[in-house]
Write an enzyme that holds these catalytic residues in place. Structure first.
Site, mmCIF file in Angstrom:
data_model
loop_
_atom_site.group_PDB
_atom_site.id
_atom_site.type_symbol
_atom_site.label_atom_id
_atom_site.label_comp_id
_atom_site.label_asym_id
_atom_site.label_seq_id
_atom_site.Cartn_x
_atom_site.Cartn_y
_atom_site.Cartn_z
ATOM 1 N N ASP A 173 0.864 -1.171 0.000
ATOM 2 C CA ASP A 173 0.000 0.000 0.000
ATOM 3 C C ASP A 173 0.904 1.225 0.000
ATOM 4 O OD1 ASP A 173 -2.833 1.091 0.587
ATOM 5 O OD2 ASP A 173 -1.566 2.102 2.061
ATOM 6 N N GLU A 260 -1.545 -1.310 -5.783
ATOM 7 C CA GLU A 260 -2.837 -0.776 -6.220
ATOM 8 C C GLU A 260 -2.594 0.055 -7.478
ATOM 9 O OE1 GLU A 260 -4.176 1.951 -3.130
ATOM 10 O OE2 GLU A 260 -2.147 1.892 -2.331
ATOM 11 N N CYS A 352 -16.837 -7.499 13.077
ATOM 12 C CA CYS A 352 -16.270 -8.632 13.809
ATOM 13 C C CYS A 352 -15.172 -8.227 14.781
ATOM 14 C CB CYS A 352 -15.739 -9.680 12.831
ATOM 15 S SG CYS A 352 -14.228 -9.177 12.004
ATOM 16 N N ASP A 359 -2.934 1.055 7.292
ATOM 17 C CA ASP A 359 -2.224 0.922 6.014
ATOM 18 C C ASP A 359 -1.832 -0.525 5.742
ATOM 19 O OD1 ASP A 359 -2.228 3.668 5.211
ATOM 20 O OD2 ASP A 359 -0.873 4.021 6.885
HETATM 21 ZN ZN LIG Z 1 -14.607 -7.895 10.136
#
Ligand SMILES: [Zn+2]
Length: 396
Positions: A173, A260, A352, A359
């Site tokens: 990233d 990316e 969750c 990052d």
């Molecule tokens: Zn999650």
């Protein structure tokens, strides 16, 4: 084409419909001359009309036309803007074709110029053939770059799906403060925060200011600006060195690299003007955006990726670019996507409770996407965490 000053056909726009020069040639298959061929056949006439062209080596002139041709074909493919006309003082480089330049230790023979000595910055390996040679003028002198080829070294094939182990794949990233965050939790800092780089940036600012207040057209102004240019050159060199090092770190012990696909030009665009009722404009945050744009330029992600691709190709590592959509908002554990998942430096899933450095989490998502593209099932991977302490998490 007529123009003021030094009108020079090499620097005028070429029409792709071959309106410049004689359009036909003897070849029956392709009887029309290309723009390059038409212009190249015009060179002798040009030399008659402007005798100073005779002092330039003929292949150099041809190479300049080739570069112009490349510039125009890129323009017609909508890859770059329209090539800008240049006068001769604006030219900063010239190129020789293979087989023209000779080398002898730290001496080089440039046709049209003669034997010259040069500083041998790095040893040239033996058993190579000299390809094209480019001579460049930079702020701190003249540089020659030699393209060499050694046919005995075979090109490494790019690794295929079966040769890639998912643990040795790195998702990356790109950012401003952290130049590269890797999916295994490692972070490569941006050198712009480094002491030496900061000092250079400050020095540049001072030199620019002192140059800009000098009287226009004066000799002192010229001298000051050449100092600014040489500092720019130094900064660019050290950035490039850092990028090469980063590329080495990323490719070491790696099977595939995933990035990316950034639209850098789009990221640097200006803010839209905000009109108000009285006909004026409201603040739209452009001045803050300007600082961000500069930081984006300074990080030079495009340059970095180009260098990584060069280093990776040497060891057959594939470099894959994936769509960056939602990579910063997606939970890699339960695939919940929400803008609220990201809390500045941290990533905490609202569904969750999975948490990570924001990052690094983005990098993990990028890796998952890249693995999918490679045809490897990414669901079996253990999730690696970056540096997030429980203290930081409870603070929010
Ligand atoms: Zn999650």
């Amino acid at each position: 084409m007529r123009s003021k000053g030094e009108a020079c056909p090499l620097t005028c726009s070429v029409s792709k419909s071959h309106s410049v020069g004689y359009p036909w040639k003897k070849n029956k298959k392709t009887p029309r001359r290309t723009a390059y061929e038409a212009q190249s056949s015009n060179l002798p006439i040009l030399k008659k009309e402007r005798p100073w062209y005779k002092t330039i080596n003929s292949t150099v002139l041809q190479q300049t036309l080739r570069q112009l041709d490349v510039a125009f074909s890129k323009f017609f493919k909508n890859e770059t803007g329209h090539p800008k006309p240049k006068r001769r003082s604006r030219f900063r480089s010239f190129k020789y074709t293979p087989g023209q330049v000779k080398l002898d230790g730290n001496r080089i023979y440039l046709p049209g110029i003669g034997w010259m000595r040069f500083h041998d910055s790095r040893p040239i390996p033996s058993g190579f053939t000299l390809k094209s040679v480019t001579v460049r003028r930079k702020a701190r002198g003249w540089f020659v770059s030699l393209q060499i080829e050694d046919k005995s070294v075979p090109a490494l094939p790019v690794k295929n799906k079966n040769e890639i182990s998912p643990d040795r794949v790195k998702g990356c990233d790109l950012g401003i403060k952290k130049l590269v965050s890797i999916s295994n939790g490692e972070i490569i800092q941006n050198p712009a925060n480094d002491k030496v780089f900061k000092r250079q940036a400050r020095r540049l600012k001072l030199r620019q200011r002192s140059a800009s207040i000098k009287k226009k057209g004066s000799r002192n102004r010229k001298k000051s600006f050449s100092k600014v240019a040489s500092l720019h050159d130094r900064i660019a060199n050290s950035r490039s060195a850092y990028h090469w090092k980063t590329a080495k770190v990323l490719t070491d012990g790696t099977d595939a690299l995933i990035f990316e696909d950034l639209n850098i030009r789009g990221m640097k665009s200006r803010c839209k003007p905000k009109k108000n009722e009285s006909g004026g404009y409201n603040p739209n945050g452009q001045s803050a955006k300007r600082a961000l744009n500069r930081a984006i330029s300074d990080a030079a992600w495009g340059e970095l990726i180009k260098k990584i691709e060069v280093v990776a190709a040497k060891s057959g590592i594939p470099v894959i670019k994936v769509n960056p959509r939602h990579t910063s908002q997606r939970c890699p554990k339960c695939h919940h996507v929400s803008a609220e998942n990201r809390k500045k430096e941290k990533f905490v899933c609202t569904n969750c409770g999975h948490h990570n450095d924001a990052d690094v989490n983005g990098a993990v998502n990028i890796k998952m996407r890249g693995l999918k593209e490679l045809g490897i099932d990414p669901t079996q991977l253990p999730l690696v965490r970056g540096e997030v302490t429980p203290m930081e998490l409870t603070a929010t």
